[in-house]
Design an enzyme around this catalytic site. Structure first.
Site, PDB file in Angstrom:
ATOM      1  N   LYS A  63       0.848  -1.205   0.000  1.00 34.77           N
ATOM      2  CA  LYS A  63       0.000   0.000   0.000  1.00 34.77           C
ATOM      3  C   LYS A  63       0.882   1.253   0.000  1.00 34.77           C
ATOM      4  O   LYS A  63       2.104   1.161   0.191  1.00 34.77           O
ATOM      5  CB  LYS A  63      -0.907  -0.017   1.231  1.00 34.77           C
ATOM      6  N   ARG A 163      -8.913   0.062  15.857  1.00 40.89           N
ATOM      7  CA  ARG A 163      -8.885   0.987  14.714  1.00 40.89           C
ATOM      8  C   ARG A 163     -10.017   0.572  13.779  1.00 40.89           C
ATOM      9  O   ARG A 163     -11.066   1.188  13.774  1.00 40.89           O
ATOM     10  CB  ARG A 163      -7.510   0.923  14.028  1.00 40.89           C
ATOM     11  N   HIS A 192      -4.658  -7.448  13.606  1.00 38.09           N
ATOM     12  CA  HIS A 192      -3.456  -6.622  13.477  1.00 38.09           C
ATOM     13  C   HIS A 192      -2.952  -6.253  14.873  1.00 38.09           C
ATOM     14  O   HIS A 192      -3.732  -5.875  15.741  1.00 38.09           O
ATOM     15  CB  HIS A 192      -3.815  -5.364  12.685  1.00 38.09           C
ATOM     16  N   ARG A 248       2.405 -11.028   7.237  1.00 37.63           N
ATOM     17  CA  ARG A 248       1.916  -9.888   6.464  1.00 37.63           C
ATOM     18  C   ARG A 248       2.842  -8.677   6.644  1.00 37.63           C
ATOM     19  O   ARG A 248       2.430  -7.618   7.126  1.00 37.63           O
ATOM     20  CB  ARG A 248       0.491  -9.568   6.949  1.00 37.63           C
ATOM     21  N   TYR A 292      15.202  31.479   3.798  1.00 33.29           N
ATOM     22  CA  TYR A 292      14.065  32.212   4.355  1.00 33.29           C
ATOM     23  C   TYR A 292      14.231  32.441   5.863  1.00 33.29           C
ATOM     24  O   TYR A 292      14.572  31.513   6.602  1.00 33.29           O
ATOM     25  CB  TYR A 292      12.773  31.426   4.150  1.00 33.29           C
ATOM     26  N   CYS A 339      13.451  25.078   1.867  1.00 32.56           N
ATOM     27  CA  CYS A 339      12.458  25.741   1.015  1.00 32.56           C
ATOM     28  C   CYS A 339      11.664  24.680   0.244  1.00 32.56           C
ATOM     29  O   CYS A 339      11.891  23.488   0.390  1.00 32.56           O
ATOM     30  CB  CYS A 339      13.147  26.682   0.029  1.00 32.56           C
ATOM     31  N   MET A 340      10.771  25.128  -0.617  1.00 32.20           N
ATOM     32  CA  MET A 340       9.913  24.185  -1.337  1.00 32.20           C
ATOM     33  C   MET A 340      10.713  23.278  -2.281  1.00 32.20           C
ATOM     34  O   MET A 340      10.439  22.078  -2.394  1.00 32.20           O
ATOM     35  CB  MET A 340       8.854  24.956  -2.128  1.00 32.20           C
ATOM     36  N   ASP A 341      11.718  23.850  -2.932  1.00 28.36           N
ATOM     37  CA  ASP A 341      12.450  23.088  -3.948  1.00 28.36           C
ATOM     38  C   ASP A 341      13.937  22.960  -3.655  1.00 28.36           C
ATOM     39  O   ASP A 341      14.657  22.311  -4.417  1.00 28.36           O
ATOM     40  CB  ASP A 341      12.337  23.790  -5.315  1.00 28.36           C
TER      41      ASP A 341
HETATM   42  C1  PLP Z   1      -3.304  -4.025   8.559  1.00 29.78           C
HETATM   43  C2  PLP Z   1      -1.847  -3.977   8.302  1.00 29.78           C
HETATM   44  N1  PLP Z   1      -1.171  -5.119   8.154  1.00 29.78           N
HETATM   45  C3  PLP Z   1       0.161  -5.135   7.938  1.00 29.78           C
HETATM   46  C4  PLP Z   1       0.868  -3.956   7.861  1.00 29.78           C
HETATM   47  C5  PLP Z   1       2.349  -4.005   7.666  1.00 29.78           C
HETATM   48  O1  PLP Z   1       2.973  -3.483   8.810  1.00 29.78           O
HETATM   49  P1  PLP Z   1       4.547  -3.305   8.837  1.00 29.78           P
HETATM   50  O2  PLP Z   1       4.862  -2.295   7.786  1.00 29.78           O
HETATM   51  O3  PLP Z   1       4.843  -2.827  10.203  1.00 29.78           O
HETATM   52  O4  PLP Z   1       5.116  -4.620   8.522  1.00 29.78           O
HETATM   53  C6  PLP Z   1       0.198  -2.743   8.001  1.00 29.78           C
HETATM   54  C7  PLP Z   1       0.936  -1.489   7.942  1.00 29.78           C
HETATM   55  O5  PLP Z   1       0.585  -0.435   8.337  1.00 29.78           O
HETATM   56  C8  PLP Z   1      -1.196  -2.750   8.235  1.00 29.78           C
HETATM   57  O6  PLP Z   1      -1.889  -1.618   8.381  1.00 29.78           O
END
Ligand code: PLP
Length: 402
Positions: A63, A163, A192, A248, A292, A339-341
């Site tokens: 992700k 969560r 999780h 995971r 700045y 700065c920005m850039d």
């Molecule tokens: C639901 C879930 N599973 C697994 C992970 C992976 O966690 P990590 O990057 O600590 O291995 C995340 C990361 O935020 C997560 O939100």
């Protein structure tokens, strides 16, 4: 934490790693600020994580644009390293992986709005379910489409992070709902950890125990899951008794430690380095100030150099007068306001020239600056540092099929 029977000796693992490739590639033509991602390192990290895990399967979390490394290349590299599944947060992330030709199973880890269900089904993504409303919306969409096959879903149990996930008091109802909904099939059951990166925290054992209770409850209700999964990177690395069928990990896939020291002997290493090239060099007299707000003043005659990256690229402004970069194999401090850039560094009497490579993250001449260094300076975590590398910083890929 149990001993890992059959874990190969680290030296044997190390022999299988690709060679270090911190060498600087040519920057993209338009802009000498770029992030380099070694896809072979991602693949090797995944292979190492999978080999040392107690679970047989691995779901790589890609992700947030593969934690800033690039969604599709990271996904492809993780699969090349042996990942069995990929995980994303959003339907559009999963759809982008499919568009790129990835056919491996993909879990969407949060419930999308009902308006995204059609896209989720079209892309053959596996949804996570934790509300009755979403389960019903899925079932209704499936009925409209008159699909023959039930849809495989993963139910997320909240074991204490609070969560998202089915609250404990509703586990039984949620399991019954999936069991009794014709269009849905419980393929996965997962949860999780809230504190897996604190190995001594007793809340880990509490959540693990709660999850075991949920898995048993599913079986008792006649709806056993094919796949159970719980462990993020930290859990993959040190909770060998609580990995269930699949780990995971996210951060460790990219070679970054959730907590300093957590990798132990496992030779995982960062896949990403971040580079730019000096744009200007000038000599200042004592008392002259820069950038700045004129918030940094030369205490003596010194050389300052301009670095063409700024907060719009992810060099966050909070690094003003605080962060460091590596230049000619030495750490040099940021001088004044980012700065920005662009920003400036004070190099003292070091001989530098416009066009010199600047290492923002990574290693140059045996000297490194890490995402953990940035996190320490900024009072944050290394996750946020790599996720914060701006979209306008081109990613240059090494290895893989590139
Ligand atoms: C639901 C879930 N599973 C697994 C992970 C992976 O966690 P990590 O990057 O600590 O291995 C995340 C990361 O935020 C997560 O939100």
């Amino acid at each position: 934490m149990s001993a890992q029977a059959g874990m190969p000796a680290p030296t044997r693992i190390a022999a299988q790693l690709p060679p270090r490739r911190y060498a600087v590639t040519e920057p993209p033509a338009q802009r000498p600020t770029w992030a380099q991602v070694d896809l072979d390192v991602i693949a090797a990290n995944v292979a190492l994580l999978k080999r040392q895990a107690a679970a047989g399967a691995l779901m790589a979390v890609v992700k947030a644009d593969g934690y800033g490394h690039g969604l599709v290349p990271a996904g492809q590299a993780a699969l090349a390293g042996g990942a069995d599944w990929l995980a994303v947060a959003l339907v559009e992330e999963g759809s982008a992986l499919r568009t790129a030709g990835i056919t491996a199973p993909i879990l969407v880890m949060t419930e999308p709005p009902a308006t995204a269900i059609r896209a989720l089904l079209d892309a053959d993504l596996t949804p996570t379910v934790y509300t009755g409303a979403f389960a019903s919306a899925l079932a209704a969409a499936l009925a409209d489409l008159a699909r023959g096959e039930p849809l495989a879903v993963h139910l997320k149990l909240d074991t204490g992070m609070r969560r998202v996930g089915v609250p404990q008091a509703q586990w039984e109802d949620a399991l019954r709902q999936i069991r009794d909904t014709a269009g849905l099939r419980l393929q996965g059951l997962w949860s999780h950890f809230a504190v897996a990166d604190e190995p001594d925290n007793p809340f880990i054992a509490h959540q693990a125990e709660e999850f075991r209770r949920g898995v048993a409850m599913a079986s008792e209700l006649g709806v056993p899951a094919d796949i159970t999964h719980l462990a993020n990177s930290a859990g993959t690395l040190h909770l060998h008794d609580d990995q269930h069928d699949m780990v995971r990990p996210g951060l460790a896939v990219y070679g970054l430690e959730p907590t300093p020291g957590l990798f132990g002997d496992l030779p995982l290493r960062p896949a990403l380095s971040w580079w730019t090239r000096l744009s200007m060099v000038k000599r200042l007299a004592a008392g002259e100030s820069v950038s700045y707000g004129l918030r940094w003043t030369a205490a003596r005659a010194t050389t300052v150099a301009t670095v063409p990256a700024g907060y719009a690229d992810g060099v966050t402004r909070a690094l003003s007068n605080l962060g460091q970069v590596v230049l000619r194999g030495r750490r040099v401090p940021i001088a004044g306001t980012v700065c920005m850039d662009q920003f400036l560094v004070n190099v003292g009497d070091l001989e530098v020239a416009a066009g010199d490579d600047v290492c923002l993250l990574g290693e140059q001449g045996g000297v490194s600056v890490t995402a953990q260094d940035w996190a320490d300076w900024l009072g944050t975590i290394n996750y946020e540092v790599v996720c914060g590398i701006g979209r306008r910083v081109p990613r240059v890929y090494l290895g893989g099929s590139a």
